[in-house]
Design a protein around this motif. Sequence first.
Motif: not given
Length: 178
Positions: A81, A83, A115, A117
């Motif tokens: 992921q 970030t 943030n 995602n």
Amino acid sequence: MSALNRKQWCFITIIILSLSYLIAFFFPFKTALIFYKENTEQIAMFLPLDEGDTFQHIFTHSIHLTDVVEKYEVTHKNTIQQTEIIYEEFAIGMPANAQEGEAFTYEDGKYHIKNINQTFDQIKLRNGKVVSENRLVWGNNAQYQVYLNDYVQPGAWFTVKMDKVTLWQYLKGVRVHE
């Protein structure tokens, strides 16, 4: 015990030991960030990581020649992921703003998109050829850093993904270390 029973016992013991050896050496046991050569299953290098671990890919942008930092985290599904991304210049290939749910900030002379995602099963990555200063950073507070050129050739490309390595791969492979 008769001689025949002893032979059977020895045979069973050898079979059990052989199977134990095969399972121990060839059964995947450790998760790692694996750099597969191009589109193959041939491992060029790997970095042992677990769920929740973070790492960074830092590269020098070939146009504006400043560092770009991409931050990632290993998910519970063994995916990658993204970030955050940090950069100094708007140029070809650099985002101009944040997407919905992300935060765009300017801190200490650098642009941050936080943030993020985005989750990836795999990432296609080329080690820089013209400006070859790609780095892999990991550990608490990004305490470890290596240059990809210490492990692979400039210009080489990879499929990078989380996967498990066997003990055999772990022992014979090119493990990234501090």
